[in-house]
Motif scaffolding. Structure first.
Motif, mmCIF file in Angstrom:
data_model
loop_
_atom_site.group_PDB
_atom_site.id
_atom_site.type_symbol
_atom_site.label_atom_id
_atom_site.label_comp_id
_atom_site.label_asym_id
_atom_site.label_seq_id
_atom_site.Cartn_x
_atom_site.Cartn_y
_atom_site.Cartn_z
ATOM 1 N N ARG A 1 0.879 -1.184 0.000
ATOM 2 C CA ARG A 1 0.000 0.000 0.000
ATOM 3 C C ARG A 1 0.909 1.223 0.000
ATOM 4 N NH1 ARG A 1 -2.833 3.189 3.875
ATOM 5 N NH2 ARG A 1 -1.933 1.977 5.571
ATOM 6 N N PHE A 2 0.946 1.892 -1.118
ATOM 7 C CA PHE A 2 1.817 3.059 -1.269
ATOM 8 C C PHE A 2 1.068 4.292 -0.758
ATOM 9 C CE2 PHE A 2 3.393 0.105 -4.476
ATOM 10 C CZ PHE A 2 4.753 0.130 -4.210
ATOM 11 N N VAL A 3 1.716 5.010 0.142
ATOM 12 C CA VAL A 3 1.097 6.208 0.723
ATOM 13 C C VAL A 3 1.887 7.424 0.230
ATOM 14 C CG1 VAL A 3 0.468 7.357 2.874
ATOM 15 C CG2 VAL A 3 0.475 4.860 2.746
ATOM 16 N N ASP A 4 1.133 8.354 -0.316
ATOM 17 C CA ASP A 4 1.766 9.549 -0.873
ATOM 18 C C ASP A 4 2.400 10.362 0.259
ATOM 19 O OD1 ASP A 4 2.572 11.605 -2.391
ATOM 20 O OD2 ASP A 4 0.570 12.252 -3.049
ATOM 21 N N MET A 5 3.646 10.765 0.080
ATOM 22 C CA MET A 5 4.352 11.500 1.129
ATOM 23 C C MET A 5 4.021 12.985 1.105
ATOM 24 S SD MET A 5 8.037 9.626 0.942
ATOM 25 C CE MET A 5 8.614 10.153 2.544
ATOM 26 N N GLN B 1 -3.175 10.594 -0.458
ATOM 27 C CA GLN B 1 -3.541 9.509 -1.358
ATOM 28 C C GLN B 1 -2.783 8.220 -1.013
ATOM 29 O OE1 GLN B 1 -3.094 10.923 -5.314
ATOM 30 N NE2 GLN B 1 -4.959 9.921 -6.010
ATOM 31 N N SER B 2 -3.484 7.081 -1.189
ATOM 32 C CA SER B 2 -2.784 5.804 -1.037
ATOM 33 C C SER B 2 -3.348 4.819 -2.058
ATOM 34 C CB SER B 2 -2.948 5.254 0.378
ATOM 35 O OG SER B 2 -4.246 4.762 0.562
ATOM 36 N N ILE B 3 -2.546 3.848 -2.408
ATOM 37 C CA ILE B 3 -2.975 2.896 -3.432
ATOM 38 C C ILE B 3 -2.373 1.528 -3.100
ATOM 39 C CG2 ILE B 3 -1.063 3.589 -4.922
ATOM 40 C CD1 ILE B 3 -2.728 2.892 -7.301
ATOM 41 N N ILE B 4 -3.238 0.493 -3.184
ATOM 42 C CA ILE B 4 -2.738 -0.873 -2.971
ATOM 43 C C ILE B 4 -2.523 -1.498 -4.340
ATOM 44 C CG2 ILE B 4 -3.234 -3.149 -2.036
ATOM 45 C CD1 ILE B 4 -5.060 -1.785 -0.019
#
Lengths: 302, 658
Positions: free
Chosen positions: A232-236, A240-243
């Motif tokens: 799960r990428f979390v925008d720094m 926003q986040s995306i799996i």
């Protein structure tokens, strides 16, 4: 939020190796005092520049009497002026600069580069300043030559934290407008912003005759994108986040990144900016050494 | 498709394992702070459909690999014999082997008979099941079930050796059904090996329907697999004796044979027949035309006692049908008996007279009221033109026929409700302007058959003005144009009862000229002499239970013979037994595939045509599934491979300064 590294920003052995190599500007600079760098103006250095016809008002002490004796004409012999360097180190402190890979955070790497660069500049008698770009504020330390100024820069660097969205582009435009005299602008950033806008900003700086060096700091993980399971990428810089299954988007991700990097490099080459892609697995001392060597070689050729 | 390790198929839900792992994996995702989000979002957006398809394919390949692995471990069998439907190995396999004579036809281009081929194929196929299923043999000759210790033993099992019998497929299936019920077998398969000969399969037999219903109602599932050995055969000819009679001709005894020659080819030619008579072989030639020829042959035997012999054709496509045996008995002069009150009595007596060394002896004549059962003792033919017998006389006449005698009834002229052997007399009919014309009659056998010279009896020219209908069901040997019977026959034990619907009176017909009635009665007289003989005649496989109890020695080899399965002439003391191959075995007609499939109705049925299908009934195809598994894994590996280095490489190196 990663804590600032306990490692000192300036390492004695690194600067020790780098001190033998002066930092030279690639283009004539406009300094306030005499220095090692070429100036756009004629001066009194030992470096011959050109002959020109005498015009009333010129100082007759600068007439070349030997030429007058031979040709019976008045010529002035002009020499290059040498001035000092004014360097702005622009440090991007947006959230994405806090990215932490196997080799530490990007901001820590950038800080060490900035500190070492400032030290070298001040040490060779030039002026170093710092523009720290955050989401809300832009901390600007104008270029100074005195040694105590280095401590100010180091203190400021020590306090820098990555936060929020990047405001690098407007800050660069602002710097281009604010810094009237030609200077060396060193940008330390991941450049994760709109590519066209960044291009305009860089072009703006070059238009103002600033010598531009862009250190594009990237973590190897960002290039390789190697993950073995869904993440799960979390925008720094946002919420926003995306799996996703990295293996399935890896090719496309790399294609997008490659396109962006290629364009940025081409843009920089187009208006003669010094573009340097730096992966964080490289020792910063080595990066600095390359930077200085390239500059010296360029100055010799010029 | 059948599996040797069907329990492994319980693991089939494991094919969902990749899907479950996929979902578990997705649930186990790690959070990661990411800076280059703009590229990741763009990549996700642009590669969604492509990635989904690839993911789907990867999942499919993983499922396929697991599925192929499970099927591979379950050891599947496949082939024309097995079909593709999934099934487990049965508890019992009943091997129904057709051992009829026709199964010994050679297979064209191979050095084996259909029976040997079938046994080999069955043994191969059953070999895969010998550890998981009971193998039970049920052959066509004995119809006795015997459990086989191994599939290979089928090839050497005594009950699979060649016979001269015919097969009765409905009866074999009946035995199989009985075995299944008696032994309370679990899941069962019936494997039939047969050449689909119509006379063996009897597709019109009403037993089929009840059989299939009975199989359907079994608690266990029964599957039928048929190996049809219908391959091409080399040219074949068969020989059988249709009639044999010992007669006095010109004061000398002679044996007359009517021999049927059936051939697979239809071209005219000459057949060489070796006749063996009391161990003396003579080579004869017979002209043959078409596929079926009746060849008449006679040879003098003088006054000698009975004898035996055989007729043999040269080796051909089926060595089993090249020999037919015959036995003629000791001299027993035929004797006729006429029962009538009409004026035709002398005519009957003359027609049924017997030739002897002292000239012809007319038949005895009695009035219906005078004849007694004792008068039948030496008779071989009874001509009865009077109201049908009843009571004790009727019983005596039935016994007479049962022993092999022949009885011919002629119309009494009056209708009656009395019946004999299920037949009786109906209304008398008179023709109008045109006579009743005889339309057809059996020219090959029976009392109206052609002469030895092949000449037709002049029935076609017979004018008939009156006739009396026959009531009851019987085989029609001759009929008028309007399909009314002229002569019918009813078998009764070893003998036969005939009803002739016309009289040799001018008011009735022109039969009085003797051209029809004399040969007819003479033939019946000779045929009825069998009653006085002590010889038994049987078709192979149809030997009576009483005869089977006796110990028979082959007249040909002098050894004890198996009268139930092997044709030949056998002797027990002063009794003789002639066993020949059933004539129906010489017929080449086959049942169509579709008709065979129809016979089994709703039973699961698989047909393997040896002529058309592959050479192997089945084979283990685990290799195929192993290959499929590897292929699926390779494709999966290709699909999940990292992006090519060409795409990644430019990102890595440190670029030169501008």
């Amino acid at each position: 939020m990663p804590e600032p590294s306990a490692q000192p920003l300036i390492e004695a052995d690194v600067v020790g190796r780098l001190m033998g190599q002066p930092l030279l500007a690639r283009f004539p600079m406009e300094g306030s005092v005499s220095g090692h760098h070429r100036s756009p103006h004629r001066g009194s250095s030992v470096e011959f520049a050109e002959y020109r016809n005498y015009v009333p008002g010129d100082d007759i002490r600068r007439l070349d009497w030997r030429v007058f004796a031979r040709t019976d004409r008045y010529y002035l012999k002009e020499f290059e002026a040498e001035t000092n360097l004014r360097c702005y180190v622009v440090l991007d402190c947006s959230g994405s600069m806090g990215f932490e890979g196997e080799h530490g955070t990007r901001l820590e790497y950038a800080k060490r580069l900035a500190a070492t660069l400032s030290y070298l500049i001040i040490n060779q008698g030039d002026a170093a300043g710092l523009l720290q770009v955050t989401e809300k504020t832009a901390t600007e330390i104008p270029p100074r030559r005195n040694a105590s100024h280095l401590q100010v820069i180091l203190d400021t660097l020590g306090q820098a934290r990555p936060t929020g969205e990047t405001r690098l582009v407007p800050m660069l435009h602002e710097l281009a407008e604010k810094a009237r005299r030609r200077a060396l602008v060193v940008i330390l950033s991941d450049c994760f912003c709109d590519g066209d806008a960044l291009r305009d900003a860089l072009q703006h700086l070059r238009f103002q005759k600033h010598d531009l060096a862009l250190f594009h700091l990237l973590d190897p993980l960002e290039l390789d994108f190697e993950f073995d399971r869904p993440v799960r990428f979390v925008d720094m810089e946002g919420s926003q986040s995306i799996i996703t299954e990295p293996a399935t988007v890896r090719a496309e991700y790399q294609a997008q990144l490659k396109r962006f990097l290629g364009k940025l490099r081409d843009d920089c080459h187009e208006f003669n900016a010094d573009y340097r892609r730096v992966t964080l697995d490289r020792p910063y001392g080595e990066v600095m050494a390359d930077f200085l060597t390239e500059r010296s070689r360029h100055a010799t050729r010029a | 498709m059948t599996f040797l390790q069907p329990l492994i198929l319980w693991g089939l839900p494991l094919v969902l394992l990749p899907v479950i792992i996929h979902f578990i994996n997705r649930m186990r995702h790690r959070p990661r702070q990411w800076a280059a989000m703009q590229f990741l979002l763009a990549a996700t957006r642009s590669s969604t459909s492509h990635a989904k398809l690839r993911n789907l394919l990867i999942m499919l390949m993983r499922i396929l690999a697991v599925l192929a692995l499970l099927i591979f471990l379950a050891r599947p069998l496949i082939g024309g014999w097995m079909g593709w439907a999934l099934a487990a190995a049965p508890d019992t396999i009943l091997l129904l082997v057709d051992r009829s004579a026709s199964m010994d036809s050679r297979v064209a281009g191979a050095d084996e008979s259909r029976r040997e081929y079938a046994l080999r194929m069955l043994a191969d196929a059953a070999g895969e099941f010998e550890h998981s299923s009971h193998l039970v043999l049920l052959d066509s000759a004995t119809r006795q079930a015997s459990e086989l210790p191994s599939a290979a033993s089928l090839l050497e099992w005594p009950d699979t050796k060649p016979t001269d019998t015919a097969a009765d497929l409905p009866a074999m299936l009946q035995s199989a059904l009985g075995w299944l019920i008696e032994n309370k077998a679990g899941t069962a398969e019936i494997w039939i090996a047969s050449d689909l000969q119509a006379s063996n399969w009897k597709p019109d037999d009403p037993r089929w329907k009840t059989l299939i219903t009975a199989f359907d109602s079994l608690p266990q599932k029964v599957r039928v697999r048929l190996l049809a050995t219908t391959q091409e055969s080399p040219g074949n000819a068969s020989i059988s004796i249709a009639q044999l009679s010992r007669q006095q001709a010109s004061g000398k005894g002679e044996v007359r044979l009517a021999v049927d020659l059936n051939r697979s080819q239809a071209n005219a030619g000459t057949a060489t027949i070796t006749r063996t008579l009391n161990d003396v072989a003579t080579e004869l030639e017979a002209r043959v035309t078409g596929q079926s020829t009746r060849w008449r042959h006679r040879f003098a035997v003088g006054d000698q006692a009975g004898g035996w012999g055989k007729l043999e054709l040269p080796a051909d496509g089926n060595p089993r049908d090249n020999i037919t045996y015959y036995r003629y008995s000791d001299e027993h002069p035929p004797s006729g008996l006429v029962v009538t009150e009409s004026a035709l009595g002398p005519l009957w007596q003359a027609a049924a007279s017997v030739a002897g060394q002292a000239g012809r002896t007319p038949a005895k004549r009695y009035a219906p009221g005078d004849v007694t059962p004792a008068d039948l003792r030496d008779a071989t033919l009874v001509v009865w033109q009077a109201p049908l017998p009843e009571g004790e006389m009727a019983n005596a006449l039935r016994r007479f026929a049962d022993e092999g005698g022949r009885v011919v009834f002629f119309p009494p002229g009056q209708p009656s409700t009395a019946r004999f052997a299920g037949l009786g007399w109906g209304e008398k009919q008179t023709s109008g302007d045109a006579d009743f014309a005889v339309g057809r009659w059996d020219e090959d056998q029976g009392p109206l058959a052609n002469t030895d010279e092949g000449l037709l009896l002049p029935l076609a020219k017979l004018g008939v003005q009156q006739r009396q209908q026959v009531v009851g069901q019987a085989a029609v040997l001759a009929a008028f144009d309007d399909a009314q019977a002229l002569l019918v026959r009813q078998a009764l034990g070893q003998g036969e009862v005939y009803f002739c619907t016309i009289l040799p009176l001018l008011a009735w017909s022109e039969m009085g000229d003797g051209l029809v009635v004399v040969p007819m009665l003479q033939r019946l007289l000779a045929a009825g002499s069998r009653r006085l003989q002590r010889d038994s005649v049987a078709e192979c496989g149809q030997v009576s239970a009483g005869d089977l109890q006796l110990e028979w020695t082959s007249a040909e080899t002098g050894l004890r013979g198996d009268v139930q399965t092997q044709a030949g002439v056998y002797k027990n003391g002063d009794r003789w037994l002639l066993v020949n191959r059933p004539a129906a075995e010489d017929e080449f007609e086959r049942v169509e595939d579709s008709a065979v499939a129809g016979l089994f109705g709703s039973l699961p049925f698989q047909l393997f045509q040896a002529q058309r299908d592959d050479t192997a009934l089945q084979g283990e195809i685990w290799r195929l599934f192993l290959f499929l598994m590897l292929l699926a894994l390779l494709i999966e590996a290709w699909l999940i491979r990292p992006s090519s280095m060409a795409e990644v490489a430019p990102l890595k190196p440190q670029p030169a300064a501008a």
